[in-house]
Design a protein around this motif. Structure first.
Motif, short mmCIF file in Angstrom:
data_model
loop_
_atom_site.label_atom_id
_atom_site.label_comp_id
_atom_site.label_asym_id
_atom_site.label_seq_id
_atom_site.Cartn_x
_atom_site.Cartn_y
_atom_site.Cartn_z
N ILE A 4 -1.73 -14.40 -10.00
CA ILE A 4 -2.03 -13.60 -11.19
C ILE A 4 -1.31 -12.26 -11.11
O ILE A 4 -0.74 -11.78 -12.09
CB ILE A 4 -3.55 -13.41 -11.34
N ILE A 5 -1.32 -11.65 -9.93
CA ILE A 5 -0.63 -10.37 -9.75
C ILE A 5 0.87 -10.54 -9.99
O ILE A 5 1.50 -9.71 -10.64
CB ILE A 5 -0.90 -9.78 -8.34
N TRP A 6 1.45 -11.64 -9.48
CA TRP A 6 2.88 -11.89 -9.72
C TRP A 6 3.16 -12.05 -11.22
O TRP A 6 4.19 -11.60 -11.73
CB TRP A 6 3.35 -13.13 -8.97
N PHE A 37 6.82 3.11 -9.83
CA PHE A 37 5.64 3.24 -8.99
C PHE A 37 4.62 2.13 -9.25
O PHE A 37 3.99 1.61 -8.33
CB PHE A 37 4.98 4.62 -9.17
N SER A 38 4.47 1.73 -10.49
CA SER A 38 3.55 0.64 -10.83
C SER A 38 3.99 -0.65 -10.16
O SER A 38 3.16 -1.36 -9.56
CB SER A 38 3.52 0.47 -12.35
N LEU A 39 5.27 -0.98 -10.24
CA LEU A 39 5.76 -2.20 -9.61
C LEU A 39 5.69 -2.13 -8.09
O LEU A 39 5.38 -3.12 -7.42
CB LEU A 39 7.19 -2.48 -10.07
N THR A 40 5.97 -0.96 -7.52
CA THR A 40 5.90 -0.79 -6.07
C THR A 40 4.48 -1.02 -5.56
O THR A 40 4.27 -1.72 -4.57
CB THR A 40 6.39 0.61 -5.66
N LEU A 41 3.50 -0.44 -6.25
CA LEU A 41 2.11 -0.63 -5.83
C LEU A 41 1.67 -2.08 -6.00
O LEU A 41 0.98 -2.64 -5.14
CB LEU A 41 1.19 0.28 -6.64
N THR A 42 2.08 -2.72 -7.07
CA THR A 42 1.71 -4.12 -7.31
C THR A 42 2.33 -5.03 -6.26
O THR A 42 1.66 -5.91 -5.71
CB THR A 42 2.15 -4.55 -8.72
N ALA A 47 2.13 -8.05 -0.95
CA ALA A 47 2.56 -8.14 0.45
C ALA A 47 1.37 -7.98 1.39
O ALA A 47 1.29 -8.65 2.42
CB ALA A 47 3.61 -7.08 0.74
N MET A 48 0.43 -7.11 1.03
CA MET A 48 -0.72 -6.87 1.89
C MET A 48 -1.63 -8.09 1.97
O MET A 48 -2.24 -8.36 3.00
CB MET A 48 -1.52 -5.68 1.39
N THR A 49 -1.75 -8.83 0.89
CA THR A 49 -2.66 -9.97 0.89
C THR A 49 -1.99 -11.27 1.33
O THR A 49 -2.65 -12.30 1.36
CB THR A 49 -3.28 -10.18 -0.51
N ALA A 50 -0.72 -11.22 1.67
CA ALA A 50 -0.04 -12.44 2.16
C ALA A 50 -0.65 -12.84 3.50
O ALA A 50 -0.95 -12.00 4.34
CB ALA A 50 1.45 -12.19 2.31
N ARG A 51 -0.84 -14.12 3.67
CA ARG A 51 -1.41 -14.60 4.92
C ARG A 51 -0.35 -14.65 6.00
O ARG A 51 0.72 -15.19 5.79
CB ARG A 51 -1.95 -16.02 4.74
#
Length: 163
Positions: A4-6, A37-42, A47-51
Motif C-alpha cells: 500500500i505504501i508503494w 522529503f515526502s518520498l524520502t520518508l515514505t 526500507a525500515m519494515t523490510a524483513r
C-alpha cells in the motif's frame, strides 16, 4: 502494508509532478522540496519494515525483525515447529501478552510459525526484563517451507544426538 505504501509512492510521485506543472515558478521549488522529503520518508518507511531474512545453519537459528532486533537459538534447543497464523500486537522482539514463557519475533503483528523449544533460552528484549522463553512466534514469507526446513534441521539434530 508495504504494498500500500508503494502504491502511495507511485501516486504521490505522478500526482506531485502533474501538480508541479500547474504551480507558478516560485511555488515549484518549494513543492519539489516537499515532494522530495515526502518520498524520502515514505521510502525510508518501506526500507525500515523490510524483513531481514532469518538464517538457519548447522549450529543456530537466527530470527531477525528487520532493523529492530534479533534472537539466536541453538539448533540443539529447537523442539518442534508448526505453521500457525496468529496476530500479536506490536513489532520487533516482544512478549506474548497471554503466555508467560513466549516471545514474538516479527516486524509486524502477524506471525506464521510457532517454535517450541526443548530447553528455554534467555531472550533480552529492548523494553522490559529478559524472558526465559520456551516458545517463539515468528513470521516467514513462506511459512510451510520454513517449517519444513526447521523440522528437517531438528530431525537431523536428533539423529546426530543418537550417534
Amino acid at each position: 502494508m508495504r504494498m500500500i505504501i508503494w502504491a502511495f509512492v507511485g501516486t504521490d510521485l505522478v500526482g506531485g509532478l502533474l501538480m508541479d506543472t500547474r504551480l507558478p515558478p516560485v511555488g515549484r521549488a518549494i513543492h519539489l522540496v516537499w515532494l522530495f522529503f515526502s518520498l524520502t520518508l515514505t521510502l525510508g518507511f518501506c526500507a525500515m519494515t523490510a524483513r531481514a531474512p532469518h538464517v538457519l545453519d548447522s549450529d543456530a537459528l537466527r530470527l531477525r525483525t528487520g532493523p529492530l532486533d534479533a534472537v539466536t537459538i541453538p539448533v540443539s534447543a529447537l523442539g518442534s515447529v508448526r505453521s500457525v497464523h496468529r496476530s500479536i500486537s506490536g513489532h520487533g522482539l516482544r512478549r506474548v501478552p497471554d503466555e508467560e514463557e513466549a516471545v514474538v519475533c516479527s516486524v509486524g503483528s502477524t506471525t506464521h510459525l510457532v517454535i517450541d523449544l526443548k530447553q528455554p533460552i534467555l531472550v533480552r528484549l529492548r523494553k522490559g526484563e529478559p524472558v526465559l522463553a520456551k516458545r517463539l512466534y515468528t513470521a516467514a514469507n513462506e511459512p510451510a517451507k520454513a517449517a519444513h526446513m526447521l523440522s528437517s534441521s531438528i530431525a537431523e539434530g536428533a539423529c546426530m544426538g543418537r550417534s
